[in-house]
Design a protein around this motif. Structure first.
Motif, mmCIF file in Angstrom:
data_model
loop_
_atom_site.group_PDB
_atom_site.id
_atom_site.type_symbol
_atom_site.label_atom_id
_atom_site.label_comp_id
_atom_site.label_asym_id
_atom_site.label_seq_id
_atom_site.Cartn_x
_atom_site.Cartn_y
_atom_site.Cartn_z
ATOM 1 N N ASP A 18 8.878 2.721 -7.479
ATOM 2 C CA ASP A 18 8.802 4.554 -8.374
ATOM 3 C C ASP A 18 7.307 4.169 -8.663
ATOM 4 O OD1 ASP A 18 9.212 5.838 -10.327
ATOM 5 O OD2 ASP A 18 9.345 3.628 -11.858
ATOM 6 N N TRP A 19 6.933 5.395 -7.894
ATOM 7 C CA TRP A 19 5.477 5.806 -8.292
ATOM 8 C C TRP A 19 5.432 6.765 -9.545
ATOM 9 C CZ3 TRP A 19 1.253 4.443 -5.640
ATOM 10 C CH2 TRP A 19 1.467 3.919 -3.747
ATOM 11 N N GLY A 20 6.577 7.316 -9.906
ATOM 12 C CA GLY A 20 6.692 8.370 -11.267
ATOM 13 C C GLY A 20 6.050 10.174 -11.257
ATOM 14 N N PHE A 21 6.385 10.142 -9.947
ATOM 15 C CA PHE A 21 5.240 10.944 -9.441
ATOM 16 C C PHE A 21 6.121 11.647 -7.894
ATOM 17 C CE2 PHE A 21 1.911 8.570 -7.787
ATOM 18 C CZ PHE A 21 2.220 9.381 -6.399
ATOM 19 N N GLU A 22 6.450 13.134 -7.869
ATOM 20 C CA GLU A 22 6.723 13.487 -6.887
ATOM 21 C C GLU A 22 5.858 13.713 -5.526
ATOM 22 O OE1 GLU A 22 10.248 16.508 -6.053
ATOM 23 O OE2 GLU A 22 9.477 17.463 -7.262
ATOM 24 N N ILE A 23 6.440 13.135 -4.238
ATOM 25 C CA ILE A 23 5.385 13.364 -2.705
ATOM 26 C C ILE A 23 6.316 14.183 -1.688
ATOM 27 C CG2 ILE A 23 4.758 11.500 -1.011
ATOM 28 C CD1 ILE A 23 5.203 9.325 -2.249
ATOM 29 N N LYS A 24 5.251 14.932 -2.266
ATOM 30 C CA LYS A 24 6.037 16.493 -1.636
ATOM 31 C C LYS A 24 5.200 16.779 -0.061
ATOM 32 C CE LYS A 24 6.719 18.358 -5.653
ATOM 33 N NZ LYS A 24 6.391 20.191 -6.578
ATOM 34 N N VAL A 25 5.390 15.895 0.783
ATOM 35 C CA VAL A 25 5.062 16.182 2.487
ATOM 36 C C VAL A 25 6.041 15.663 2.984
ATOM 37 C CG1 VAL A 25 2.872 15.859 1.836
ATOM 38 C CG2 VAL A 25 4.337 13.739 2.211
ATOM 39 N N ASP A 26 6.288 16.180 4.455
ATOM 40 C CA ASP A 26 7.052 15.734 5.232
ATOM 41 C C ASP A 26 7.500 14.883 5.399
ATOM 42 O OD1 ASP A 26 7.238 18.880 5.327
ATOM 43 O OD2 ASP A 26 5.933 18.664 7.029
ATOM 44 N N ARG A 27 6.845 13.534 5.990
ATOM 45 C CA ARG A 27 7.304 12.178 5.590
ATOM 46 C C ARG A 27 5.962 11.495 5.201
ATOM 47 N NH1 ARG A 27 7.364 15.105 10.876
ATOM 48 N NH2 ARG A 27 4.911 14.673 10.939
ATOM 49 N N PRO A 28 6.653 11.502 3.829
ATOM 50 C CA PRO A 28 5.758 10.162 2.651
ATOM 51 C C PRO A 28 5.368 9.105 2.985
ATOM 52 C CG PRO A 28 8.196 11.277 1.772
ATOM 53 C CD PRO A 28 8.115 11.616 3.121
ATOM 54 N N GLN A 29 6.792 8.669 4.606
ATOM 55 C CA GLN A 29 6.308 6.864 5.052
ATOM 56 C C GLN A 29 4.467 6.866 5.239
ATOM 57 O OE1 GLN A 29 8.871 8.763 5.739
ATOM 58 N NE2 GLN A 29 9.046 8.893 7.668
ATOM 59 N N GLU A 30 4.344 8.045 5.677
ATOM 60 C CA GLU A 30 3.303 8.060 6.566
ATOM 61 C C GLU A 30 2.158 8.511 5.823
ATOM 62 O OE1 GLU A 30 3.235 11.072 9.160
ATOM 63 O OE2 GLU A 30 4.826 10.362 10.450
ATOM 64 N N VAL A 31 2.017 8.058 4.523
ATOM 65 C CA VAL A 31 0.881 8.864 3.668
ATOM 66 C C VAL A 31 0.688 6.859 3.588
ATOM 67 C CG1 VAL A 31 0.338 9.228 1.477
ATOM 68 C CG2 VAL A 31 2.013 10.291 2.678
ATOM 69 N N GLY A 32 -0.682 7.004 3.939
ATOM 70 C CA GLY A 32 -0.973 5.945 3.255
ATOM 71 C C GLY A 32 -1.604 5.571 1.696
ATOM 72 N N ALA A 33 -1.068 3.560 1.579
ATOM 73 C CA ALA A 33 -1.279 3.399 0.036
ATOM 74 C C ALA A 33 -2.262 4.151 -0.388
ATOM 75 C CB ALA A 33 -0.429 1.494 0.291
ATOM 76 N N ASP A 34 -3.814 3.718 0.286
ATOM 77 C CA ASP A 34 -4.457 3.869 -1.039
ATOM 78 C C ASP A 34 -4.876 4.732 -1.288
ATOM 79 O OD1 ASP A 34 -4.466 4.824 1.264
ATOM 80 O OD2 ASP A 34 -6.769 4.319 1.405
ATOM 81 N N ARG A 35 -4.244 6.164 -0.312
ATOM 82 C CA ARG A 35 -4.109 7.400 -0.692
ATOM 83 C C ARG A 35 -3.366 8.020 -2.164
ATOM 84 N NH1 ARG A 35 -3.408 11.570 4.034
ATOM 85 N NH2 ARG A 35 -4.374 12.733 2.905
ATOM 86 N N LEU A 36 -1.963 7.007 -2.109
ATOM 87 C CA LEU A 36 -0.737 7.287 -3.451
ATOM 88 C C LEU A 36 -1.100 7.060 -4.381
ATOM 89 C CD1 LEU A 36 2.816 6.768 -1.005
ATOM 90 C CD2 LEU A 36 2.045 9.018 -2.075
ATOM 91 N N LEU A 37 -1.757 5.661 -4.618
ATOM 92 C CA LEU A 37 -2.402 4.952 -5.331
ATOM 93 C C LEU A 37 -3.531 5.630 -6.167
ATOM 94 C CD1 LEU A 37 -2.595 1.251 -3.397
ATOM 95 C CD2 LEU A 37 -1.064 1.729 -5.423
ATOM 96 N N ASN A 38 -4.829 5.974 -5.358
ATOM 97 C CA ASN A 38 -5.199 7.255 -5.544
ATOM 98 C C ASN A 38 -5.244 8.698 -6.642
ATOM 99 O OD1 ASN A 38 -7.939 5.254 -4.726
ATOM 100 N ND2 ASN A 38 -8.287 6.993 -3.014
ATOM 101 N N ALA A 39 -3.908 8.539 -6.014
ATOM 102 C CA ALA A 39 -3.437 9.932 -6.940
ATOM 103 C C ALA A 39 -2.658 9.863 -8.662
ATOM 104 C CB ALA A 39 -2.054 10.431 -6.261
ATOM 105 N N LEU A 40 -2.025 8.223 -8.257
ATOM 106 C CA LEU A 40 -0.835 8.090 -9.644
ATOM 107 C C LEU A 40 -2.451 7.458 -10.453
ATOM 108 C CD1 LEU A 40 0.740 6.927 -10.653
ATOM 109 C CD2 LEU A 40 0.650 4.218 -10.076
ATOM 110 N N ALA A 41 -3.328 7.221 -10.030
ATOM 111 C CA ALA A 41 -4.771 6.852 -11.212
ATOM 112 C C ALA A 41 -5.047 7.626 -11.628
ATOM 113 C CB ALA A 41 -5.313 5.501 -10.358
ATOM 114 N N SER A 42 -5.929 8.519 -10.812
ATOM 115 C CA SER A 42 -6.286 9.993 -10.790
ATOM 116 C C SER A 42 -5.691 11.222 -12.050
ATOM 117 C CB SER A 42 -7.076 10.672 -9.427
ATOM 118 O OG SER A 42 -7.783 9.871 -8.921
#
Length: 267
Positions: A93-117
């Motif tokens: 549960d990230w608390g936001f939508e991951i609006k890309v074609d293949r969410p499982q391919e997105v690096g964890a660091d990039r999602l973590l940066n998005a969450l905190a920013s």
């Protein structure tokens, strides 16, 4: 307390948060074959140096872009801290939508940066991470992750230049005094530094134009302050963005059960 582990391609960063502040941050070179016991021997000494004990750690969150390192980091959490770790991945549960074609391919660091920013600065925004790769990630006003750009990292580019051209030496990165280099090293430093400034400004400008509105620009990573000096495109520098993402993700996804492990008297 939370043990946050950010495993990148170059370094693994360990940090402890006591609920109010970060009590310590330590890094070690990433090596996929490093065992959980090797991590533990190194980490225990650093915890003790900061006045922390193994028993103080009751949560663990791991974010990694190196799948081969995950096994031993999990074992570290389970066997040495008796804690089942939360692993940052698209399925939590990230608390936001991951609006890309293949969410499982997105690096964890990039999602973590998005969450905190988004949590700290709100959106819409661009997060630039100066790591092994230089990444640009776009977050909308609601915090949704929209995708981004991946470019070769600065140190990777320096190494490639040295290896591919026989007469070009390996150089360190720094801000040159002038754009026109008077010798080979100065010319290379200028090309790397001002070339990356141009990359930053060009990509941010194109993202702004494509998004059709102003986006705040937040930068993180060890080289962020150096490049922040050379361009007004970077508005905010935050070295703790990825760790903050792990902290926030752990709050959203509490792991309530401890892992039953072998008791170690040496703790």
């Amino acid at each position: 307390m939370l043990l946050a582990i950010d495993a990148g391609n170059t370094n693994v960063v360990f940090a402890v948060h006591d609920g109010a502040e970060w009590r310590g941050r330590w890094r070690i070179a990433t090596r996929a074959d490093r065992t959980s016991d090797e991590y533990a021997v190194w980490l225990m000494a650093l915890l003790q140096h900061c006045g922390l004990k193994v028993a103080d750690i009751d949560r663990c969150a791991i974010g990694t872009v190196v799948p081969a390192a995950l096994y031993n980091l999990r074992r570290l959490s389970r066997e040495w801290f008796n804690v089942e770790p939360l692993v940052a991945r698209a399925a939590v549960d990230w608390g936001f939508e991951i609006k890309v074609d293949r969410p499982q391919e997105v690096g964890a660091d990039r999602l973590l940066n998005a969450l905190a920013s988004h949590h700290h600065y709100r959106g819409p925004l661009v997060v630039i991470d100066f790591g092994t790769a230089t990444t640009f990630d776009v977050v909308d006003a609601d915090g949704a992750y929209l995708g981004g750009v991946i470019a070769p990292g600065i140190n990777l580019s320096i190494e490639a230049l040295h290896k591919a051209a026989a007469r070009l030496p390996r150089i360190g990165i720094g801000r040159p005094q002038a754009v026109i280099g008077r010798d080979t090293v100065a010319a290379m430093q200028s090309g790397i530094y001002w070339g990356y400034v141009g990359l930053i400004e060009g990509i941010v400008g194109r993202i702004q134009a494509e998004h059709d509105k102003h986006l705040k620009v937040v930068a993180t990573g060890g080289l962020a302050p150096l490049f922040g000096e050379g361009t007004t495109a970077i508005e905010t520098i935050d070295p703790d963005i990825t760790l903050e993402g792990l902290r926030l993700l752990a709050e959203r996804n509490p792991v309530t059960t401890s892992h039953k492990s072998i008791h170690r008297d040496s703790h």
